[in-house]
Design a protein around this motif. Structure first.
Motif, PDB file in Angstrom:
ATOM      1  N   SER A 302       0.816  -1.214   0.000  1.00  0.00           N
ATOM      2  CA  SER A 302       0.000   0.000   0.000  1.00  0.00           C
ATOM      3  C   SER A 302       0.850   1.265   0.000  1.00  0.00           C
ATOM      4  O   SER A 302       0.316   2.368  -0.154  1.00  0.00           O
ATOM      5  CB  SER A 302      -0.931   0.011   1.222  1.00  0.00           C
ATOM      6  OG  SER A 302      -0.180   0.032   2.423  1.00  0.00           O
ATOM      7  N   ASN A 303       2.161   1.118   0.173  1.00  0.00           N
ATOM      8  CA  ASN A 303       3.028   2.287   0.117  1.00  0.00           C
ATOM      9  C   ASN A 303       2.995   2.895  -1.278  1.00  0.00           C
ATOM     10  O   ASN A 303       3.153   2.193  -2.274  1.00  0.00           O
ATOM     11  CB  ASN A 303       4.463   1.912   0.489  1.00  0.00           C
ATOM     12  CG  ASN A 303       4.583   1.473   1.931  1.00  0.00           C
ATOM     13  OD1 ASN A 303       3.995   2.082   2.823  1.00  0.00           O
ATOM     14  ND2 ASN A 303       5.307   0.399   2.172  1.00  0.00           N
ATOM     15  N   GLY A 304       2.758   4.195  -1.338  1.00  0.00           N
ATOM     16  CA  GLY A 304       2.687   4.881  -2.624  1.00  0.00           C
ATOM     17  C   GLY A 304       1.291   4.961  -3.195  1.00  0.00           C
ATOM     18  O   GLY A 304       1.099   5.569  -4.250  1.00  0.00           O
ATOM     19  N   LEU A 305       0.292   4.367  -2.507  1.00  0.00           N
ATOM     20  CA  LEU A 305      -1.083   4.421  -3.000  1.00  0.00           C
ATOM     21  C   LEU A 305      -1.846   5.635  -2.493  1.00  0.00           C
ATOM     22  O   LEU A 305      -2.954   5.899  -2.948  1.00  0.00           O
ATOM     23  CB  LEU A 305      -1.855   3.156  -2.592  1.00  0.00           C
ATOM     24  CG  LEU A 305      -1.308   1.817  -3.085  1.00  0.00           C
ATOM     25  CD1 LEU A 305      -2.266   0.699  -2.687  1.00  0.00           C
ATOM     26  CD2 LEU A 305      -1.094   1.824  -4.595  1.00  0.00           C
ATOM     27  N   PHE A 306      -1.267   6.374  -1.553  1.00  0.00           N
ATOM     28  CA  PHE A 306      -1.961   7.494  -0.912  1.00  0.00           C
ATOM     29  C   PHE A 306      -1.047   8.718  -0.870  1.00  0.00           C
ATOM     30  O   PHE A 306       0.160   8.597  -0.698  1.00  0.00           O
ATOM     31  CB  PHE A 306      -2.370   7.116   0.522  1.00  0.00           C
ATOM     32  CG  PHE A 306      -3.137   5.824   0.604  1.00  0.00           C
ATOM     33  CD1 PHE A 306      -4.496   5.793   0.354  1.00  0.00           C
ATOM     34  CD2 PHE A 306      -2.494   4.632   0.913  1.00  0.00           C
ATOM     35  CE1 PHE A 306      -5.211   4.603   0.419  1.00  0.00           C
ATOM     36  CE2 PHE A 306      -3.191   3.434   0.980  1.00  0.00           C
ATOM     37  CZ  PHE A 306      -4.554   3.422   0.732  1.00  0.00           C
ATOM     38  N   GLY A 307      -1.668   9.886  -0.991  1.00  0.00           N
ATOM     39  CA  GLY A 307      -0.876  11.108  -0.913  1.00  0.00           C
ATOM     40  C   GLY A 307      -1.663  12.300  -1.405  1.00  0.00           C
ATOM     41  O   GLY A 307      -2.888  12.249  -1.565  1.00  0.00           O
ATOM     42  N   THR A 308      -0.969  13.376  -1.664  1.00  0.00           N
ATOM     43  CA  THR A 308      -1.585  14.589  -2.180  1.00  0.00           C
ATOM     44  C   THR A 308      -1.912  14.417  -3.663  1.00  0.00           C
ATOM     45  O   THR A 308      -1.469  13.474  -4.311  1.00  0.00           O
ATOM     46  CB  THR A 308      -0.634  15.779  -2.036  1.00  0.00           C
ATOM     47  OG1 THR A 308       0.550  15.505  -2.815  1.00  0.00           O
ATOM     48  CG2 THR A 308      -0.227  16.004  -0.586  1.00  0.00           C
ATOM     49  N   ARG A 309      -2.659  15.358  -4.224  1.00  0.00           N
ATOM     50  CA  ARG A 309      -2.911  15.350  -5.669  1.00  0.00           C
ATOM     51  C   ARG A 309      -1.579  15.414  -6.429  1.00  0.00           C
ATOM     52  O   ARG A 309      -1.391  14.717  -7.430  1.00  0.00           O
ATOM     53  CB  ARG A 309      -3.795  16.538  -6.067  1.00  0.00           C
ATOM     54  CG  ARG A 309      -4.008  16.632  -7.576  1.00  0.00           C
ATOM     55  CD  ARG A 309      -4.857  17.825  -7.957  1.00  0.00           C
ATOM     56  NE  ARG A 309      -6.245  17.639  -7.595  1.00  0.00           N
ATOM     57  CZ  ARG A 309      -7.132  16.936  -8.303  1.00  0.00           C
ATOM     58  NH1 ARG A 309      -6.757  16.332  -9.422  1.00  0.00           N
ATOM     59  NH2 ARG A 309      -8.385  16.831  -7.909  1.00  0.00           N
ATOM     60  N   GLU A 310      -0.662  16.232  -5.952  1.00  0.00           N
ATOM     61  CA  GLU A 310       0.626  16.379  -6.633  1.00  0.00           C
ATOM     62  C   GLU A 310       1.402  15.060  -6.602  1.00  0.00           C
ATOM     63  O   GLU A 310       2.019  14.661  -7.588  1.00  0.00           O
ATOM     64  CB  GLU A 310       1.444  17.491  -5.980  1.00  0.00           C
ATOM     65  CG  GLU A 310       0.903  18.893  -6.178  1.00  0.00           C
ATOM     66  CD  GLU A 310      -0.374  19.171  -5.383  1.00  0.00           C
ATOM     67  OE1 GLU A 310      -1.169  20.037  -5.815  1.00  0.00           O
ATOM     68  OE2 GLU A 310      -0.598  18.497  -4.338  1.00  0.00           O
ATOM     69  N   PHE A 311       1.361  14.386  -5.457  1.00  0.00           N
ATOM     70  CA  PHE A 311       2.076  13.120  -5.325  1.00  0.00           C
ATOM     71  C   PHE A 311       1.493  12.065  -6.260  1.00  0.00           C
ATOM     72  O   PHE A 311       2.234  11.286  -6.872  1.00  0.00           O
ATOM     73  CB  PHE A 311       1.998  12.626  -3.878  1.00  0.00           C
ATOM     74  CG  PHE A 311       2.628  11.278  -3.647  1.00  0.00           C
ATOM     75  CD1 PHE A 311       3.993  11.157  -3.471  1.00  0.00           C
ATOM     76  CD2 PHE A 311       1.848  10.125  -3.609  1.00  0.00           C
ATOM     77  CE1 PHE A 311       4.578   9.907  -3.270  1.00  0.00           C
ATOM     78  CE2 PHE A 311       2.415   8.874  -3.412  1.00  0.00           C
ATOM     79  CZ  PHE A 311       3.782   8.766  -3.239  1.00  0.00           C
ATOM     80  N   MET A 312       0.178  12.037  -6.397  1.00  0.00           N
ATOM     81  CA  MET A 312      -0.482  11.030  -7.227  1.00  0.00           C
ATOM     82  C   MET A 312      -0.394  11.374  -8.712  1.00  0.00           C
ATOM     83  O   MET A 312      -0.613  10.519  -9.566  1.00  0.00           O
ATOM     84  CB  MET A 312      -1.949  10.886  -6.823  1.00  0.00           C
ATOM     85  CG  MET A 312      -2.160  10.525  -5.348  1.00  0.00           C
ATOM     86  SD  MET A 312      -1.373   8.973  -4.868  1.00  0.00           S
ATOM     87  CE  MET A 312      -2.406   7.782  -5.709  1.00  0.00           C
ATOM     88  N   HIS A 313      -0.083  12.597  -9.048  1.00  0.00           N
ATOM     89  CA  HIS A 313       0.130  13.136 -10.394  1.00  0.00           C
ATOM     90  C   HIS A 313      -0.796  12.523 -11.458  1.00  0.00           C
ATOM     91  O   HIS A 313      -0.347  12.002 -12.495  1.00  0.00           O
ATOM     92  CB  HIS A 313       1.600  13.020 -10.816  1.00  0.00           C
ATOM     93  CG  HIS A 313       2.228  11.661 -10.620  1.00  0.00           C
ATOM     94  ND1 HIS A 313       1.974  10.597 -11.443  1.00  0.00           N
ATOM     95  CD2 HIS A 313       3.087  11.198  -9.685  1.00  0.00           C
ATOM     96  CE1 HIS A 313       2.672   9.552 -11.036  1.00  0.00           C
ATOM     97  NE2 HIS A 313       3.338   9.893  -9.964  1.00  0.00           N
TER      98      HIS A 313
END
Length: 453
Positions: A302-313
């Motif tokens: 699940s690491n990398g599946l969640f974040g800001t809009r910028e992070f999810m690009h």
């Protein structure tokens, strides 16, 4: 002969025109199918989110109800195997839930000063499931403070007494608070901290008259059958009204989606849709579901599946996988998650070499769950997790640490480091709160499970 030639020419022209029309219709259906596929993936996380918050914020008879909008509901009990209402529960950080309606005015979140051995975090989640902000010991420190959460249509200067304005892209947002719990004897301390988390409309915080109330909303009940069919369009249209104005990065996307009836607040009635259009949408939904199923098989962390809009690009498939695997995961800079599946019939161990313990700024834990239900495992020593806050851990002479996993005790000399397992398959989940850079960038890895020595 002349009349025959004329007839043949006319017939040919009609045939050509019919073929051209058929090709145009097929092209339109193909385009509709592709748009529907992309739109379904886009809508999956917001609709999964809606399934949770519509109960928590708007359905008083639901057990999940938190009390409405703009209020906290705190949970401070320790979980045991008897708790069956939530999967993969943890006793590291009891929850504080709230959903905010920012349409009328901003909401102010006030948090207390906490001692430096107490971890807490307020994760701010918008309707798209982006983690748009954080308040807590990692992000804002251990001191008390008031933070203003403002919707997309608020403008103005930061008011006096507010440490930070945290802007949201949506009018309805969630807060998932977590406060560290150091065992059952610590429950009352956690409750005392939770009681100091406060939510107020900005007007109340400033001692002014309340803003005019926002219009009442009729929230459609969540129906899984509709949410996973062409009627997903009705749900996403309802939700998009709380995300206006459209962010610049999605204007072209929304124009494309409009071709199949998607739009903020727009009515959707499948019975009124053109049958050919509806059939193409159904095909697109099936395509999306097939692609998501294949992607889910390959998504092991699940690491990398969640974040800001910028992070999810703009990666809406990854956003959907986050919702599929489990909503509301923390951004990786706040918490790292890992783990594996083991077999309790085979005594095993997890060996951390000296200097290679989970790199946590705050703390780490290993929690064991039964499979396939993912509940805590009932065992004779009532130990459901183990970590750096566990009392009595025995380290090796070289400062290494070995955790023993198995259904039977590894022996009196190793029992302090024993995490009991069922006889069959189990899941072990590792959590690192405040992961150091080497956990975030992957240069540190969880050790491999190996047979007990």
């Amino acid at each position: 002969m002349k009349h025959l030639a004329t007839f043949l020419l006319a017939a040919g022209a009609l045939l050509f025109a019919a073929i051209t029309v058929a090709q145009a219709q097929q092209t339109q259906q193909d385009e509709t199918r592709l748009i529907a596929k992309d739109a379904y993936v886009y809508a999956f996380a917001p609709i999964a989110n809606y399934q949770t918050w519509v109960k928590q914020a708007t359905e008083p008879n639901a057990p999940e109800y938190v009390g409405g909008f703009n209020v906290f509901r705190h949970y401070a009990q320790t979980f045991t195997p008897d708790n069956k209402d939530v999967v993969t529960p943890n006793n590291d950080t009891p929850y504080s839930w709230a959903w905010l309606d920012l349409r009328a005015e901003p909401i102010v979140l006030t948090v207390p000063k906490v001692p430096e051995d107490r971890y807490y975090v307020m994760q701010l989640i918008d309707l798209f499931t982006y983690n748009f902000g954080y308040v807590g010991v990692r992000a804002t420190g251990f001191d008390a403070g008031s933070y203003m959460i403002a919707g997309p249509n608020w403008s103005g200067e930061k008011p006096e007494g507010i440490k930070q304005v945290i802007p949201a892209e949506t009018d309805i947002v969630g807060i998932l608070g977590r406060t560290s719990l150091n065992g059952p004897e610590d429950v009352e301390n956690v409750k005392a901290i939770q009681a100091q988390y406060k939510l107020q409309p900005l007007s109340a915080f400033l001692g002014k008259a309340a803003a005019p109330a926002a219009p009442a909303i009729q929230f459609p009940p969540y129906d899984k059958t509709k949410a996973t069919s062409h009627d997903f369009i009705g749900y996403i249209n309802f939700l998009l009204q709380f995300a206006q104005p459209t962010v610049p990065a999605e204007k072209d996307l929304m124009e494309r989606f409009a071709k199949i009836g998607i739009g903020a607040g727009k009515e959707w009635d499948a019975k009124k849709a053109d049958p050919a259009l509806l059939a193409a949408i159904d095909e697109g939904v099936a395509d999306a579901q097939a692609q998501m199923a294949e992607t889910a098989k390959k998504t092991l962390s699940s690491n990398g599946l969640f974040g800001t809009r910028e992070f999810m690009h703009g990666d809406y498939m990854t956003r959907a996988m986050g919702a599929e695997k489990g909503l509301y995961g923390n951004s990786i800079e706040e918490a790292w998650y890992g783990g594996f599946v083991g077999d309790g019939a085979k005594p095993s161990q997890l060996h951390f070499k000296a200097g290679e313990l989970p790199p946590a700024r705050f703390f780490w834990s290993l929690t064991l769950y039964t499979l396939p239900d993912r509940f805590l495992f009932a065992n004779p020593i009532n130990r459901y997790s183990i970590g750096d806050r566990s009392k009595g851990l025995v380290f090796g002479a070289d400062k290494s640490l070995t955790i023993y996993l198995g259904h039977e005790s590894p022996g009196p000399d190793k029992e302090a480091n024993w995490l009991p397992t069922p006889e069959g398959k189990y899941s072990l989940v590792a959590r690192i709160y405040g992961p150091e850079p080497k956990a975030i960038d992957g240069s540190w890895k969880l050790p491999v499970l190996e047979p007990s020595k």
